[in-house]
Design a protein around this motif. Structure first.
Motif, PDB file in Angstrom:
ATOM      1  N   SER A 487       0.715  -1.231  -0.081  1.00 36.54           N
ATOM      2  CA  SER A 487       0.026  -0.118   0.203  1.00 36.54           C
ATOM      3  C   SER A 487       0.710   1.209   0.022  1.00 36.54           C
ATOM      4  O   SER A 487       0.534   2.196  -0.311  1.00 36.54           O
ATOM      5  CB  SER A 487      -0.848   0.017   1.173  1.00 36.54           C
ATOM      6  OG  SER A 487      -0.193  -0.063   2.322  1.00 36.54           O
ATOM      7  N   GLY A 488       2.116   1.162   0.525  1.00 38.75           N
ATOM      8  CA  GLY A 488       2.917   2.185   0.468  1.00 38.75           C
ATOM      9  C   GLY A 488       2.479   3.558   1.301  1.00 38.75           C
ATOM     10  O   GLY A 488       2.991   4.507   1.070  1.00 38.75           O
ATOM     11  N   VAL A 489       2.035   3.200   2.378  1.00 32.09           N
ATOM     12  CA  VAL A 489       1.482   4.103   3.382  1.00 32.09           C
ATOM     13  C   VAL A 489       2.663   4.589   4.408  1.00 32.09           C
ATOM     14  O   VAL A 489       3.589   3.858   4.789  1.00 32.09           O
ATOM     15  CB  VAL A 489       0.328   3.660   3.954  1.00 32.09           C
ATOM     16  CG1 VAL A 489      -0.793   3.552   3.447  1.00 32.09           C
ATOM     17  CG2 VAL A 489       0.638   2.519   4.890  1.00 32.09           C
ATOM     18  N   THR A 490       2.542   5.804   4.908  1.00 29.90           N
ATOM     19  CA  THR A 490       3.370   6.557   5.545  1.00 29.90           C
ATOM     20  C   THR A 490       2.801   7.621   6.644  1.00 29.90           C
ATOM     21  O   THR A 490       1.559   7.621   6.431  1.00 29.90           O
ATOM     22  CB  THR A 490       4.732   7.107   5.135  1.00 29.90           C
ATOM     23  OG1 THR A 490       3.980   8.168   4.237  1.00 29.90           O
ATOM     24  CG2 THR A 490       5.506   6.199   4.181  1.00 29.90           C
ATOM     25  N   GLY A 491       3.438   7.652   7.775  1.00 26.47           N
ATOM     26  CA  GLY A 491       3.032   8.871   8.451  1.00 26.47           C
ATOM     27  C   GLY A 491       1.441   8.490   9.445  1.00 26.47           C
ATOM     28  O   GLY A 491       1.424   7.374   9.846  1.00 26.47           O
ATOM     29  N   THR A 492       0.624   9.319   9.080  1.00 30.99           N
ATOM     30  CA  THR A 492      -0.885   9.092   9.710  1.00 30.99           C
ATOM     31  C   THR A 492      -1.387   7.736   8.970  1.00 30.99           C
ATOM     32  O   THR A 492      -2.197   7.151   9.831  1.00 30.99           O
ATOM     33  CB  THR A 492      -1.707  10.251   9.583  1.00 30.99           C
ATOM     34  OG1 THR A 492      -0.902  11.541  10.150  1.00 30.99           O
ATOM     35  CG2 THR A 492      -2.901  10.194  10.326  1.00 30.99           C
ATOM     36  N   VAL A 493      -1.410   7.746   7.879  1.00 28.18           N
ATOM     37  CA  VAL A 493      -1.948   6.694   7.104  1.00 28.18           C
ATOM     38  C   VAL A 493      -1.388   5.098   7.696  1.00 28.18           C
ATOM     39  O   VAL A 493      -2.179   4.219   7.814  1.00 28.18           O
ATOM     40  CB  VAL A 493      -2.045   6.951   5.834  1.00 28.18           C
ATOM     41  CG1 VAL A 493      -2.683   5.452   5.009  1.00 28.18           C
ATOM     42  CG2 VAL A 493      -2.488   8.173   5.046  1.00 28.18           C
ATOM     43  N   LEU A 494      -0.286   5.273   7.790  1.00 25.09           N
ATOM     44  CA  LEU A 494       0.463   4.145   8.513  1.00 25.09           C
ATOM     45  C   LEU A 494       0.039   3.614   9.925  1.00 25.09           C
ATOM     46  O   LEU A 494      -0.323   2.518   9.997  1.00 25.09           O
ATOM     47  CB  LEU A 494       2.097   4.237   8.584  1.00 25.09           C
ATOM     48  CG  LEU A 494       2.940   3.058   9.087  1.00 25.09           C
ATOM     49  CD1 LEU A 494       2.471   1.702   8.084  1.00 25.09           C
ATOM     50  CD2 LEU A 494       4.459   3.319   9.080  1.00 25.09           C
ATOM     51  N   ARG A 495      -0.251   4.549  10.457  1.00 17.46           N
ATOM     52  CA  ARG A 495      -0.949   4.670  12.049  1.00 17.46           C
ATOM     53  C   ARG A 495      -2.304   3.861  11.790  1.00 17.46           C
ATOM     54  O   ARG A 495      -2.754   3.044  12.470  1.00 17.46           O
ATOM     55  CB  ARG A 495      -0.806   5.923  12.611  1.00 17.46           C
ATOM     56  CG  ARG A 495      -1.255   5.683  14.271  1.00 17.46           C
ATOM     57  CD  ARG A 495      -1.121   6.985  14.783  1.00 17.46           C
ATOM     58  NE  ARG A 495      -1.718   6.735  16.273  1.00 17.46           N
ATOM     59  CZ  ARG A 495      -2.752   7.297  16.813  1.00 17.46           C
ATOM     60  NH1 ARG A 495      -3.490   7.721  15.683  1.00 17.46           N
ATOM     61  NH2 ARG A 495      -3.107   7.132  17.890  1.00 17.46           N
ATOM     62  N   GLU A 496      -2.979   4.483  10.795  1.00 16.62           N
ATOM     63  CA  GLU A 496      -4.180   3.786  10.632  1.00 16.62           C
ATOM     64  C   GLU A 496      -4.258   2.721  10.275  1.00 16.62           C
ATOM     65  O   GLU A 496      -5.255   1.826  10.578  1.00 16.62           O
ATOM     66  CB  GLU A 496      -4.907   5.029   9.330  1.00 16.62           C
ATOM     67  CG  GLU A 496      -5.318   6.272  10.017  1.00 16.62           C
ATOM     68  CD  GLU A 496      -5.735   7.018   8.786  1.00 16.62           C
ATOM     69  OE1 GLU A 496      -6.226   8.503   9.062  1.00 16.62           O
ATOM     70  OE2 GLU A 496      -5.652   6.743   7.456  1.00 16.62           O
ATOM     71  N   THR A 497      -3.330   2.416   9.444  1.00 15.43           N
ATOM     72  CA  THR A 497      -3.226   0.834   8.865  1.00 15.43           C
ATOM     73  C   THR A 497      -2.935  -0.003   9.854  1.00 15.43           C
ATOM     74  O   THR A 497      -3.686  -1.221  10.045  1.00 15.43           O
ATOM     75  CB  THR A 497      -2.408   0.776   7.678  1.00 15.43           C
ATOM     76  OG1 THR A 497      -2.500   1.503   6.729  1.00 15.43           O
ATOM     77  CG2 THR A 497      -1.902  -0.565   7.272  1.00 15.43           C
ATOM     78  N   SER A 498      -2.142   0.265  10.793  1.00 12.61           N
ATOM     79  CA  SER A 498      -1.797  -0.567  12.088  1.00 12.61           C
ATOM     80  C   SER A 498      -3.166  -0.835  12.932  1.00 12.61           C
ATOM     81  O   SER A 498      -3.428  -1.790  13.282  1.00 12.61           O
ATOM     82  CB  SER A 498      -0.548  -0.001  12.754  1.00 12.61           C
ATOM     83  OG  SER A 498      -0.322  -0.616  13.997  1.00 12.61           O
ATOM     84  N   SER A 503      -7.236  -4.445  14.629  1.00 15.33           N
ATOM     85  CA  SER A 503      -8.853  -4.674  15.060  1.00 15.33           C
ATOM     86  C   SER A 503      -9.289  -6.005  14.244  1.00 15.33           C
ATOM     87  O   SER A 503     -10.074  -6.724  14.700  1.00 15.33           O
ATOM     88  CB  SER A 503      -9.680  -3.357  14.783  1.00 15.33           C
ATOM     89  OG  SER A 503      -9.480  -3.206  13.299  1.00 15.33           O
ATOM     90  N   LEU A 504      -8.871  -6.150  13.052  1.00 18.38           N
ATOM     91  CA  LEU A 504      -9.270  -7.407  12.157  1.00 18.38           C
ATOM     92  C   LEU A 504      -8.637  -8.460  12.855  1.00 18.38           C
ATOM     93  O   LEU A 504      -9.270  -9.856  12.886  1.00 18.38           O
ATOM     94  CB  LEU A 504      -8.722  -7.141  10.685  1.00 18.38           C
ATOM     95  CG  LEU A 504      -9.638  -6.039  10.158  1.00 18.38           C
ATOM     96  CD1 LEU A 504      -9.027  -5.851   8.381  1.00 18.38           C
ATOM     97  CD2 LEU A 504     -11.163  -6.432  10.130  1.00 18.38           C
TER      98      LEU A 504
END
Length: 588
Positions: A487-498, A503-504
């Motif tokens: 997904s290539g996410v970083t920063g805030t979006v990386l935290r959201e992904t975590s 939760s899943l």
């Protein structure tokens, strides 16, 4: 002649005045010198600061020089290694050339042998052709027999499916459906550099619907042998099957809601697998469609609202009351998407989920809105979706970063007699299916009443009291699981992904604990599982819709989703129960 006296006092005063003037001049000179001294001290401090900066730059230049020297040294060593590798490759090329000459010689010898074998095979083929003619006549007869057998098989298959669904409902198992989305343009875009040199096409279709109950996965991964894996579910939808067909299997659950059962429908899968499309239909600018296609493309949520009000309109005597609450679970926090500020604007307020004394999950101060039509319901949904957190990723340009839970609470009046009769009939059916085989094996007679008789029930006097049933329909659009590298996410979006993945994972842990019948079920490890506790482990009718991508690029995520669905099917919960009557607003 008088003698003049010399005035010493006057002379002294003059001298004193002269000396005082000199003193003042000296003092002024001293002040001037002190000022000049202070200025010189300031300049000296500036020079010291300049010298310090120069020394710092000199140190940096020295460090940079040393780094350049190290870089040159490493470059030189790398060049030496490259030269050695080139010499090694030249030697391997020579060995390969000699091996190729030997291989050509062997190939020529094998060619002569194969040629003789082909001559023998041609002669054998002529004999086989004569036998084939006789087999063709038999094949026609076998095809006719096969068609007849296949028709009988389809009939038995439908009966088996109906019996299986009844058994699933009686056992309390979770129903799992799987939907394979079609290949989309972004499946061939945003390919990671690590995957570009592979011989396998990442857009190759490897997930197939073998029939309406079986998913076939062609596991073709670099460095691993090719093998096929199958998964069984209550229903499998191919990429060609429409939203209408999907909702056709969901519609009976809306009827169950009016029959007094709690119902939960949730979509599970990776980002971009079609969960939000299945639940909501097209909702972003990229999914815009013409008005003529709007009805055909609607998702489960708008269709469920339309079906609910359609069924209620057929029986207005039930005096229904439909209330809606909408929450999102974002970064393991619960937000009320219908809460309003002092000006009446929907802003979304953080709430908490608790467990009541009865062991049920509850959200204090949660906002409930009364709706009287599908249009009012969808208006609330659309306003709430504007507050839902979304961010683009390399996998999906409009990725949902939160779990959306839409809850419809239905309160209706029902004839008490018919309600008791249906409950007694259900209890009777369960007794027949569960106790009769054991009693027959022991030579005993079943204890259920004969046809035409009615089971005994305790007399209840509710003629003067309000007879109401309250049921709940939860529609859950889970956020997609993600591979952070893809997904290539970083920063805030990386935290959201975590938070999403955690939760899943908590949801999978709950299902695992339920399937293993553990004493402790970790509902409170996540706000998502705590909120859905009554649906996952309770007596609601629960349907999980797995949404998967068909292409090779997402094979690992697809296998994870299918494995989750297989585990969910093994969970045996308590049998789905009808809601108790509400008397004066309390359960009786």
């Amino acid at each position: 002649m008088p003698v003049k006296t010399f005035n010493w006092n006057f002379v002294t005063d003059q001298r004193i005045q002269q000396l005082k003037g000199q003193v003042r001049a000296k003092e002024e000179r001293i002040v001037q010198l002190e000022t000049e001294n202070a200025v010189l001290h300031l300049k000296l401090a500036e020079y010291y600061e300049i010298i310090g900066r120069s020394n710092s730059k000199a140190v940096q230049l020295c460090s940079l020089y040393n780094e350049q020297q190290d870089l040159r040294r490493n470059t030189y060593l790398n060049l030496i290694q490259i030269c050695q590798e080139v010499q090694k490759l030249k030697q391997e090329l020579k060995d390969f050339q000699s091996f190729s000459r030997l291989l050509v010689s062997n190939f020529h010898h094998q060619y002569q042998e194969c040629l003789s074998q082909i001559v023998d095979a041609v002669q054998g083929t002529q004999i086989e052709n004569e036998n084939l003619q006789s087999f063709q006549a038999r094949t026609v007869d076998l095809e006719q027999s096969l068609q007849e057998i296949n028709e009988l098989y389809q009939v038995e298959k439908r009966k088996r499916k109906e019996l299986h669904n009844n058994l699933v409902e009686l056992r309390g198992n979770i129903r799992v459906h799987c939907r394979i989305r079609p290949l989309l343009p972004f499946d061939t875009e945003s390919v990671e550099p690590a995957f570009q040199n592979r011989s396998i096409s990442l857009s190759e279709k490897v997930i197939h619907a073998m029939d309406d109950e079986t998913v076939l996965v062609r596991c073709n991964r670099p460095g691993h042998p090719l093998f096929n894996k199958t998964f069984q579910f209550e229903r499998v939808y191919s990429p060609l099957e429409s939203q209408t067909i999907v909702f056709g299997d969901v519609r009976p659950l809306i009827t169950s809601l009016l029959d007094g059962y709690n119902v939960c429908i949730m979509t599970y899968g990776q980002t971009g697998s079609g969960k939000s499309y299945t639940m909501l239909g097209p909702h972003s600018e990229s999914d815009a469609i013409s008005p003529s296609e709007a009805d055909h493309e609607m998702g489960i949520i708008p269709r469920a609202a339309g079906e609910l009000f359609r069924l209620l309109s057929k029986n207005p005597t039930v005096n229904p009351r439909v209330e809606v609450s909408i929450v999102e679970v974002y970064n393991n926090e619960l937000f009320d998407l219908l809460a309003k500020d002092s000006s009446g604007t929907i802003v979304g307020v953080k709430r908490d989920v608790i467990t009541t004394k009865e062991g049920k999950s509850n959200v204090p101060l949660l906002t409930y809105e009364l709706v009287e039509s599908p249009a009012e319901f969808m208006k609330l949904i659309n306003k709430s979706l504007q507050l839902r957190v979304r961010h683009p990723t390399l996998v999906h340009a409009d990725s949902s970063r939160s779990h959306l839970v839409v809850t419809i609470t239905l309160t209706m009046s029902v004839p008490f007699d018919s309600y008791v009769d249906q409950q007694s009939s259900q209890k009777l059916c369960k007794e027949i299916l569960c106790t009769t085989p054991q009693k027959v094996m022991k030579g005993e007679k079943p204890s259920f009443p004969l046809r035409g008789s009615s089971p005994a029930s305790a007399p209840l006097d509710l003629t003067e009291q309000q007879k109401q049933v309250q049921t709940k329909l939860q529609l859950v659009d889970l956020a997609g699981s993600e591979c952070i590298g893809m997904s290539g996410v970083t920063g805030t979006v990386l935290r959201e992904t975590s938070f999403i993945n955690r939760s899943l994972a908590a949801l999978a842990d709950v299902l695992g604990a339920l399937s293993e019948h553990r004493g402790h079920i970790p509902y409170r490890n996540s706000k998502l599982t705590h909120l859905l506790q009554d649906s996952i482990g309770g007596d609601a009718k629960l349907l999980v819709l797995l949404c998967v991508s068909p292409c090779q690029k997402y094979l690992a995520e697809t296998l994870q989703s299918l494995g989750f669905g297989s585990r969910a099917r093994q969970v045996q919960r308590v049998q789905a129960k009808r809601r108790n009557l509400l008397v004066s607003g309390k359960s009786k």
